[in-house]
Design an enzyme around this catalytic site. Structure first.
Site, short mmCIF file in Angstrom:
data_model
loop_
_atom_site.label_atom_id
_atom_site.label_comp_id
_atom_site.label_asym_id
_atom_site.label_seq_id
_atom_site.Cartn_x
_atom_site.Cartn_y
_atom_site.Cartn_z
N LYS A 199 0.87 -1.18 0.00
CA LYS A 199 0.00 0.00 0.00
C LYS A 199 0.91 1.22 0.00
O LYS A 199 1.43 1.64 1.02
CB LYS A 199 -0.91 -0.01 1.22
CG LYS A 199 -2.25 0.74 1.03
CD LYS A 199 -2.13 2.23 0.74
CE LYS A 199 -1.80 3.01 1.98
NZ LYS A 199 -1.75 4.50 1.71
N GLU B 284 9.49 1.55 11.31
CA GLU B 284 10.50 2.60 11.21
C GLU B 284 9.74 3.92 11.31
O GLU B 284 9.03 4.31 10.39
CB GLU B 284 11.27 2.48 9.89
CG GLU B 284 12.62 3.18 9.93
CD GLU B 284 12.62 4.50 9.23
OE1 GLU B 284 12.40 5.52 9.92
OE2 GLU B 284 12.82 4.52 8.01
N CYS C 259 13.67 10.26 7.23
CA CYS C 259 13.50 9.86 8.64
C CYS C 259 14.80 10.00 9.42
O CYS C 259 14.79 10.40 10.58
CB CYS C 259 13.00 8.42 8.72
SG CYS C 259 11.39 8.16 7.93
N GLU D 268 9.95 15.90 15.58
CA GLU D 268 10.39 15.70 14.20
C GLU D 268 9.65 16.68 13.29
O GLU D 268 8.43 16.71 13.23
CB GLU D 268 10.12 14.27 13.75
CG GLU D 268 10.64 13.99 12.35
CD GLU D 268 10.42 12.55 11.93
OE1 GLU D 268 11.33 11.98 11.31
OE2 GLU D 268 9.34 12.00 12.23
#
Length: 497
Positions: free
Chosen positions: A192, A267, A301, A401
């Protein structure tokens, strides 16, 4: 004959799109219409315009894909000779390499990253296929010494159907980072992709078909997280979920996996520090920090989003980075600038919000701090490379983040303070160290909580090196031989005689 990169670029700028982009779902070796007529627009971040659309898959489509993957696993792929599985993956690598220009152009358009960066992503994807092709016939068990009259050994078996939820920042590379080891281990896959960047995961289906992959082994359902992602991770016939994305969504994935007693690889991002000690090579460090945070416009990331720097070199190092930042020029992906766009207007506004709040708190802006508005970028989603200087440890710029081109500078006075600053967030994905003292490098590498540490080269490593995080950065490891563990179970068999 395949079109050249120049021909593809010309076609796009003349027509606003490219011919033959996929817009259906790929299930059981066939392109099929979704159960609904709803579609999702693909927008070019460089100009904000729609250039393609994909189907909005639903739970019904997910169910068909999972059942196809389950049938292919039981009837074909699980018991295929491992060396033959490796041959198919190797052939897929060869075909993807032949089509690299086309994939790079589409990836650049879909994500907004410069063309050279997209080329690098395709090359690393080819490398992932080749690496795991070579692993397929080397997954093996062990024997256990129980003494005379007993023979005990283990077999290593594929888990079954695997679900792969792909992020928008590295669509092709992240797809193959999970799918390649899964297929090498004998698992089947339902992918997906992110709704913003679905095209190359779909295009990969044709590569696998040409390589001889059996029907049902690789399936792609495009759609939203709520309408396609959630039914996939909640499906009772999925045995493992590989997810890359936010902590919030990752928590939901874990909840879904728990209900079906499934394993997960998560992750979930980071706030990765780069520690620069007083004895570092200033020029090498400045160059390393520049690309650690501004490559892919900071939408990585593991981006080096925090610079933890000793006070004695703070001013000189930051000034050098600011000077180098002035050489970054934004532009449309297909003009191949050295600095690209933000993937979506929503992400652009999120980044802008972080910086505007910081300004209101009195945080110093060393450079950038605003959206880019030039003739070349006026219609796209661009944010200036930004450095926020001397930020307190408890500030949201340090703790949260941002996922954009914003470097947060933390100033420290000792090695011990540097370790404390490096470990001051809930994230623990990656870290960089710049020093010429091997003892300091080893101490920092051991003391910083993260899944990987690099010394004097932030992006050192490759497909061979395990990748993943601790704490809020996730669970499990991808890449390297370690990734194969995600997709296998160990069965112990003991016989007496």
């Amino acid at each position: 004959m395949a079109k050249t990169i120049d021909a593809l670029i010309s076609e796009y700028f003349q027509t606003g799109t490219l011919q033959d982009l996929p817009n259906k779902l790929f299930i059981n070796g066939e392109w099929v219409s979704a159960s609904t007529t709803k579609t999702i627009e693909s927008k070019d971040p460089g100009n904000g315009k729609v250039f393609a659309s994909v189907s909005a898959g639903q739970a019904e489509d997910i169910d068909k894909a999972v059942k196809a993957a389950r049938d292919a696993f039981i009837n074909v792929w699980r018991d295929m000779k491992p060396s033959k599985r490796g041959h198919i993956l190797s052939k897929a690598a060869e075909i993807l390499e032949q089509k690299a220009d086309y994939f790079a152009v589409v990836e650049a358009l879909d994500s907004g990253k410069p063309l050279d960066e997209a080329k690098g992503d395709v090359a690393s994807s080819v490398g992932a296929l080749r690496y795991y092709a070579g692993c397929a016939d080397k997954i093996q068990g062990d024997t256990f010494p129980l003494g005379d009259g007993v023979f005990s050994f283990s077999s290593v078996d594929p888990v079954g159907v695997t679900a792969h939820i792909i992020p928008w920042n590295y669509p092709l590379a992240t797809t193959l980072r999970g799918v390649a080891p899964a297929l090498a281990a004998g698992c089947t896959a339902v992918v997906k992709p992110a709704e913003q960047t679905s095209l190359t995961a779909l295009m990969l289906a044709d590569v696998f078909v040409e390589a001889g992959l059996p029907d049902g082994v690789y399936n792609v359902i495009t759609g939203t997280g709520a309408e396609a992602g959630s039914p996939l991770v909640n499906h009772p016939e999925v045995q493992h979920i590989t997810f890359t994305g936010s902590v919030g969504t990752g928590t939901l994935v874990m909840d879904a996996a728990a209900k079906n007693i499934n394993s997960v690889t998560l992750e979930l991002g980071g706030k990765s520090p780069i520690v620069a000690l007083a004895d570092c090579d200033l020029e090498k460090t400045a160059e390393g920090v520049l690309w650690a945070i501004f490559y892919n416009a900071g939408q990585i990331c593991s981006a080096g989003s925090r610079l933890v720097v000793e006070r004695t070199i703070h001013r000189e190092l930051v000034d050098r980075i600011v000077e180098k930042t002035s050489q970054l020029k934004a532009g449309h992906a297909l003009t191949n600038p050295n600095y690209g766009a933000i993937n979506s207007i929503e992400q652009l506004e999120k980044i802008d919000g972080f910086v505007e709040r910081a300004k209101a708190r009195g945080i110093t802006v060393a450079c950038g701090g605003e959206r880019i508005k030039t003739k070349e970028t006026e219609n796209g989603w661009f944010y200036a490379p930004t450095i926020m200087d001397d930020v307190p440890m408890d500030d949201e710029l340090v703790q949260q983040e941002i996922f954009g081109p914003v470097l947060t500078v933390q100033v420290v006075d000792s090695l011990e303070e540097a370790i404390k600053a490096a470990n001051c967030t809930d994230f623990a994905l990656a870290a960089g160290v710049y020093t010429q003292n091997i003892s300091h490098a080893l101490k920092l590498s051991k003391s910083i909580d993260s899944g990987q540490v690099t010394v004097n080269d932030y992006w050192a490593g490759g497909i061979e090196v395990p990748f993943g995080g601790n704490r809020s950065s996730g669970i499990g490891r991808e890449k390297g031989l370690e990734a194969l563990r995600n997709y296998v179970t160990t069965k112990a068999i003991t016989m007496t005689f």
